[in-house]
Design an enzyme around this catalytic site. Structure first.
Site, mmCIF file in Angstrom:
data_model
loop_
_atom_site.group_PDB
_atom_site.id
_atom_site.type_symbol
_atom_site.label_atom_id
_atom_site.label_comp_id
_atom_site.label_asym_id
_atom_site.label_seq_id
_atom_site.Cartn_x
_atom_site.Cartn_y
_atom_site.Cartn_z
ATOM 1 N NE ARG A 45 46.520 43.096 48.297
ATOM 2 C CZ ARG A 45 46.197 42.020 47.608
ATOM 3 N NH1 ARG A 45 46.558 41.908 46.339
ATOM 4 N NH2 ARG A 45 45.506 41.051 48.180
ATOM 5 C CE LYS A 202 43.856 35.741 42.665
ATOM 6 N NZ LYS A 202 44.743 36.430 43.609
ATOM 7 N N GLY A 355 42.623 41.862 47.194
ATOM 8 C CA GLY A 355 42.893 42.984 46.299
ATOM 9 C C GLY A 355 41.623 43.558 45.693
ATOM 10 N N GLY A 378 43.018 35.622 49.935
ATOM 11 C CA GLY A 378 43.323 34.205 50.095
ATOM 12 C C GLY A 378 44.177 33.970 51.334
HETATM 13 N N1 LIG Z 1 30.453 35.701 38.075
HETATM 14 C C1 LIG Z 1 31.686 36.120 37.811
HETATM 15 N N2 LIG Z 1 32.270 35.851 36.610
HETATM 16 C C2 LIG Z 1 33.527 36.280 36.342
HETATM 17 N N3 LIG Z 1 34.285 36.996 37.204
HETATM 18 C C3 LIG Z 1 33.748 37.292 38.397
HETATM 19 C C4 LIG Z 1 32.443 36.873 38.763
HETATM 20 N N4 LIG Z 1 32.191 37.336 40.012
HETATM 21 C C5 LIG Z 1 33.286 38.013 40.403
HETATM 22 N N5 LIG Z 1 34.223 38.006 39.452
HETATM 23 C C6 LIG Z 1 35.549 38.652 39.467
HETATM 24 O O1 LIG Z 1 36.322 38.174 40.531
HETATM 25 C C7 LIG Z 1 37.407 39.069 40.713
HETATM 26 C C8 LIG Z 1 37.921 39.024 42.119
HETATM 27 O O2 LIG Z 1 38.287 37.716 42.481
HETATM 28 P P1 LIG Z 1 39.432 37.361 43.517
HETATM 29 O O3 LIG Z 1 40.756 37.727 42.936
HETATM 30 O O4 LIG Z 1 39.213 35.943 43.892
HETATM 31 O O5 LIG Z 1 39.105 38.335 44.751
HETATM 32 P P2 LIG Z 1 40.102 39.108 45.750
HETATM 33 O O6 LIG Z 1 41.137 39.810 44.895
HETATM 34 O O7 LIG Z 1 39.251 40.073 46.504
HETATM 35 O O8 LIG Z 1 40.705 38.051 46.607
HETATM 36 C C9 LIG Z 1 36.877 40.429 40.319
HETATM 37 O O9 LIG Z 1 37.742 40.990 39.365
HETATM 38 C C10 LIG Z 1 35.486 40.136 39.740
HETATM 39 O O10 LIG Z 1 35.215 40.841 38.536
HETATM 40 O O1 LIG Z 2 46.025 39.221 45.370
HETATM 41 C C1 LIG Z 2 46.354 38.253 46.034
HETATM 42 O O2 LIG Z 2 45.466 37.428 46.604
HETATM 43 P P1 LIG Z 2 43.870 37.783 46.724
HETATM 44 O O3 LIG Z 2 43.277 37.872 45.335
HETATM 45 O O4 LIG Z 2 43.316 36.642 47.510
HETATM 46 O O5 LIG Z 2 43.748 39.064 47.471
HETATM 47 C C2 LIG Z 2 47.797 37.943 46.336
HETATM 48 O O6 LIG Z 2 48.638 38.931 45.779
HETATM 49 C C3 LIG Z 2 48.197 36.549 45.843
HETATM 50 O O7 LIG Z 2 48.141 36.479 44.435
HETATM 51 P P2 LIG Z 2 48.076 35.018 43.755
HETATM 52 O O8 LIG Z 2 46.751 34.404 44.149
HETATM 53 O O9 LIG Z 2 48.182 35.247 42.259
HETATM 54 O O10 LIG Z 2 49.234 34.211 44.295
#
Ligand SMILES: Nc1ncnc2c1ncn2[C@@H]1O[C@H](COP(=O)(O)OP(=O)(O)O)[C@@H](O)[C@H]1O
Ligand SMILES: O=C(OP(=O)(O)O)[C@H](O)COP(=O)(O)O
Length: 411
Positions: A45, A202, A355, A378
């Site tokens: 990023r 999330k 991320g 997201g």
């Molecule tokens: N079963 C699980 N229990 C706890 N954490 C998890 C599990 N599966 C994935 N994760 C965690 O989810 C995180 C990523 O989630 P998220 O922020 O939603 O994805 P992104 O940043 O790609 O949008 C990673 O740090 C990963 O370790």
């Molecule tokens: O990392 C982000 O989203 P992502 O985990 O869906 O990639 C954005 O920076 C938004 O962060 P936020 O979901 O805490 O508002």
């Protein structure tokens, strides 16, 4: 599927930036490792924002960068969520100093041709509530507000939304425009079947989006905390695993809806569990029926991973946000890795973002083999729904106000 007319927003080249104080919202919410000295573990990023920063510096602007990192309690300073490691990495990439300003909301000393990084905007009270007073303070810092934070474009917060209302003018940065264009094109008439993979941690933000998504995609794979919530909804044991208790009912309704639409949401048949959340916790592979009350599901098992990989192999287009497991720990990375391997080996047009998702792909050395890597996770899931993202809506509003002012000047 989705259309974005980028002529509706102003861009950097529409304005003279020389000697202007520019407040630019970027998404530097990157994975940070606290092993040894705190450092950025995936800088995708940050690198994606370099063109905007360099363009502004070349144009002679004084550049103030604003970003959040993680989710501190509103207005609380958590030292683990300082942007110091980010400012350091950015300075290395730019080959120039990037001072981190702790106290910035009441005024910043910055000269044309200089760039500074403001400390985590979520340390400021009211940021996540889009507080008007905070937004006005941010707007007062600048002549021009630029939003180049596609990854945060789905958030209506003071630094992504409110500030655009009060700044003299608000424009879209080049990363924001490139992401919107690329995703609009890729998703306009996607090759079928269209497979979406939504995993990660999330749960509350993303599970809500799946209901509409079921109507748009041909197949849906869920992973991480989202899969756990669906498993619970299906009456399967999940032990002590991450899930969203409040959303179990809506997950159950979605399972039913998907079944009626003939597009089953496959749930794991085997998982990798541990008794504690740590890199060296003992990893045990078991059938779902054998999950114990004190188990944490940290990955899908090999049988499930193989089944999901097969689905990826047959897709025409793949949209991926959210890892299947805790890929940061080697013992729990296999499921995500198997799926990532299958995605890049397939003939599908593949889009991956978020991320942590992008960090996982980089960790596996597969970044060059995904068709399109987005900085948004997201944000691109919400973009898929077809509604204008809140941050973009504000940029459009500012562009309309600007055009009206230009007309008035001609009077
Ligand atoms: N079963 C699980 N229990 C706890 N954490 C998890 C599990 N599966 C994935 N994760 C965690 O989810 C995180 C990523 O989630 P998220 O922020 O939603 O994805 P992104 O940043 O790609 O949008 C990673 O740090 C990963 O370790
Ligand atoms: O990392 C982000 O989203 P992502 O985990 O869906 O990639 C954005 O920076 C938004 O962060 P936020 O979901 O805490 O508002």
């Amino acid at each position: 599927m989705t259309h974005m007319h980028t002529k509706d927003v102003l861009k950097l080249s529409d304005l003279d930036m020389s000697d202007k104080k520019v407040l630019m919202r970027v998404d530097f919410n990157v994975p940070i490792s606290h092993e040894g000295e705190s450092h950025v573990s995936d800088d995708t990023r940050i690198r994606a924002s370099l063109p905007a920063i360099e363009e502004l510096l070349e144009a002679g602007a004084a550049v103030m960068l604003v970003s959040h990192l993680g989710r501190p309690k509103d207005g609380e300073r958590d030292p683990e969520l300082s942007l110091a490691p980010v400012a350091k990495r950015l300075a290395e990439l730019l080959g120039r100093d990037v001072p981190l300003i702790e106290d910035w909301i009441h005024g910043i000393d910055v000269e044309p041709g200089q760039v500074v990084m403001c400390e985590n905007v979520r340390f400021e009270k009211g940021e996540t509530e889009d507080d008007e007073d905070l937004a006005r303070h941010m707007a007062a810092l600048c002549n021009v507000y630029v939003n180049d934070a596609f990854g945060t474009a789905h958030r209506a917060q003071a630094s992504t939304s409110g500030v655009a209302k009060y700044a003299p003018v608000a424009v879209a940065g080049p990363l924001m425009l490139a992401e919107l264009n690329a995703l609009s094109k890729a998703l306009d008439e996607p090759a079928r079947p269209l497979l979406a993979i939504v995993g990660g941690a999330k749960v509350s933000g993303k599970l809500d989006l799946l209901d509409q998504m079921i109507d748009k995609v041909d197949q849906l794979i869920v992973g991480g905390g989202i899969a756990n919530t669906f498993m619970k909804a299906a009456g399967l044991p999940i032990g002590n695993s991450l899930h969203e208790a409040d959303l179990v009912d809506s997950a159950a309704a979605m399972l039913k809806k998907a079944e009626q639409a003939g597009s089953e949401i496959p749930l794991p048949s085997d998982v990798v569990v541990a008794k504690e959340f740590s890199a060296d916790a003992e990893a045990t592979t078991k059938k779902v029926a054998d999950i114990a009350d004190d188990d944490l599901i940290l990955d899908v098992g090999p049988e499930t991973a193989a089944r999901l990989a097969q689905m990826a192999g047959g897709a025409g287009t793949i949209i991926w946000n959210g890892p299947l497991g805790v890929f940061e720990f080697d013992r729990f990375a296999a499921g995500t890795r198997t799926l990532a391997d299958a995605i890049v080996a397939s003939n599908a047009f593949s889009i991956a973002g978020g991320g942590d998702t992008v960090a996982a792909i980089a960790r596996f050395g597969l970044s060059d083999r995904v068709s399109y890597i987005s900085t948004g996770g997201g944000a691109f899931l919400e973009f898929l729904q077809g509604d204008t993202l809140p941050a973009i809506a504000m940029l459009e509003e500012s562009a309309r106000a600007w055009a009206a002012m230009e007309r008035a000047r001609e009077y």
